[in-house]
Motif scaffolding. Structure first.
Motif, PDB file in Angstrom:
ATOM      1  N   LEU A 131       0.841  -1.212   0.000  1.00  0.00           N
ATOM      2  CA  LEU A 131       0.000   0.000   0.000  1.00  0.00           C
ATOM      3  C   LEU A 131       0.867   1.249   0.000  1.00  0.00           C
ATOM      4  CD1 LEU A 131      -2.735  -0.990   2.614  1.00  0.00           C
ATOM      5  CD2 LEU A 131      -2.998  -0.826   0.123  1.00  0.00           C
ATOM      6  N   LEU A 132       1.908   1.249   0.839  1.00  0.00           N
ATOM      7  CA  LEU A 132       2.804   2.404   0.886  1.00  0.00           C
ATOM      8  C   LEU A 132       3.441   2.640  -0.482  1.00  0.00           C
ATOM      9  CD1 LEU A 132       5.221   3.608   3.513  1.00  0.00           C
ATOM     10  CD2 LEU A 132       6.184   3.009   1.312  1.00  0.00           C
ATOM     11  N   LEU A 133       3.961   1.581  -1.095  1.00  0.00           N
ATOM     12  CA  LEU A 133       4.615   1.728  -2.397  1.00  0.00           C
ATOM     13  C   LEU A 133       3.633   2.197  -3.467  1.00  0.00           C
ATOM     14  CD1 LEU A 133       6.902  -1.422  -2.275  1.00  0.00           C
ATOM     15  CD2 LEU A 133       7.572   0.967  -1.907  1.00  0.00           C
ATOM     16  N   ALA A 134       2.406   1.688  -3.441  1.00  0.00           N
ATOM     17  CA  ALA A 134       1.389   2.125  -4.408  1.00  0.00           C
ATOM     18  C   ALA A 134       1.027   3.592  -4.193  1.00  0.00           C
ATOM     19  CB  ALA A 134       0.145   1.249  -4.301  1.00  0.00           C
ATOM     20  N   ASP A 135       0.880   3.997  -2.930  1.00  0.00           N
ATOM     21  CA  ASP A 135       0.575   5.403  -2.634  1.00  0.00           C
ATOM     22  C   ASP A 135       1.708   6.317  -3.077  1.00  0.00           C
ATOM     23  OD1 ASP A 135      -1.886   4.765  -1.603  1.00  0.00           O
ATOM     24  OD2 ASP A 135      -1.314   5.040   0.502  1.00  0.00           O
ATOM     25  N   VAL A 136       2.956   5.889  -2.848  1.00  0.00           N
ATOM     26  CA  VAL A 136       4.108   6.681  -3.295  1.00  0.00           C
ATOM     27  C   VAL A 136       4.086   6.818  -4.811  1.00  0.00           C
ATOM     28  CG1 VAL A 136       6.628   6.697  -3.512  1.00  0.00           C
ATOM     29  CG2 VAL A 136       5.569   6.195  -1.300  1.00  0.00           C
ATOM     30  N   ALA A 137       3.793   5.722  -5.518  1.00  0.00           N
ATOM     31  CA  ALA A 137       3.727   5.777  -6.988  1.00  0.00           C
ATOM     32  C   ALA A 137       2.675   6.781  -7.448  1.00  0.00           C
ATOM     33  CB  ALA A 137       3.429   4.387  -7.552  1.00  0.00           C
ATOM     34  N   ARG A 138       1.517   6.785  -6.794  1.00  0.00           N
ATOM     35  CA  ARG A 138       0.469   7.746  -7.170  1.00  0.00           C
ATOM     36  C   ARG A 138       0.902   9.186  -6.868  1.00  0.00           C
ATOM     37  NH1 ARG A 138      -2.852   3.428  -5.746  1.00  0.00           N
ATOM     38  NH2 ARG A 138      -2.959   4.046  -3.565  1.00  0.00           N
ATOM     39  N   HIS A 139       1.582   9.393  -5.759  1.00  0.00           N
ATOM     40  CA  HIS A 139       2.080  10.744  -5.445  1.00  0.00           C
ATOM     41  C   HIS A 139       3.075  11.210  -6.512  1.00  0.00           C
ATOM     42  CE1 HIS A 139       0.259  11.645  -1.569  1.00  0.00           C
ATOM     43  NE2 HIS A 139       0.553  10.434  -1.148  1.00  0.00           N
ATOM     44  N   VAL A 140       3.971  10.319  -6.920  1.00  0.00           N
ATOM     45  CA  VAL A 140       4.940  10.668  -7.966  1.00  0.00           C
ATOM     46  C   VAL A 140       4.212  10.985  -9.269  1.00  0.00           C
ATOM     47  CG1 VAL A 140       6.818   9.778  -9.409  1.00  0.00           C
ATOM     48  CG2 VAL A 140       6.845   9.381  -6.933  1.00  0.00           C
ATOM     49  N   ALA A 141       3.235  10.170  -9.620  1.00  0.00           N
ATOM     50  CA  ALA A 141       2.490  10.389 -10.863  1.00  0.00           C
ATOM     51  C   ALA A 141       1.736  11.718 -10.825  1.00  0.00           C
ATOM     52  CB  ALA A 141       1.524   9.230 -11.104  1.00  0.00           C
ATOM     53  N   ASN A 142       1.114  12.026  -9.703  1.00  0.00           N
ATOM     54  CA  ASN A 142       0.382  13.293  -9.590  1.00  0.00           C
ATOM     55  C   ASN A 142       1.335  14.489  -9.630  1.00  0.00           C
ATOM     56  OD1 ASN A 142      -2.071  11.975  -9.441  1.00  0.00           O
ATOM     57  ND2 ASN A 142      -2.082  11.917  -7.209  1.00  0.00           N
TER      58      ASN A 142
END
Length: 95
Positions: free
Chosen positions: A47-58
């Protein structure tokens, strides 16, 4: 060039907060510090890694105008490729 990130206001004003992970690019490699036992179920790191990926994408969308889904697709492809065939062996220790 700033060598550290400021702690977000949401963290400094929180009544409860815990640092989970830090990462640095140092001399061409990745150096990490983390709290590996923060969750009973280690799958929660996903979950942490997925959330980080979304933050980077945004952030990439805001800074460069690249659609978040395009950045996420690239992150996902590299993530999966690196898990399947690592470009480097993990080194270091936990203390």
């Amino acid at each position: 060039m700033q060598h550290h990130l400021d702690v977000p206001t949401e963290v400094t004003e929180a009544t409860e907060a815990q640092e989970l992970f830090r990462a640095w690019a140092a001399d061409g490699g990745l150096v990490c510090a983390l709290q590996p036992d923060v969750w009973e179920d280690t799958a929660t790191w996903g979950l942490l890694l997925a959330d980080v990926a979304r933050h980077v994408a945004n952030a990439n969308a805001q800074l460069r105008g690249v659609e978040a889904k395009v950045t996420l697709a690239g992150i996902r492809a590299m993530f999966n490729a690196e898990l399947e065939a690592p470009t480097d062996e993990g080194r270091g220790h936990f203390s």
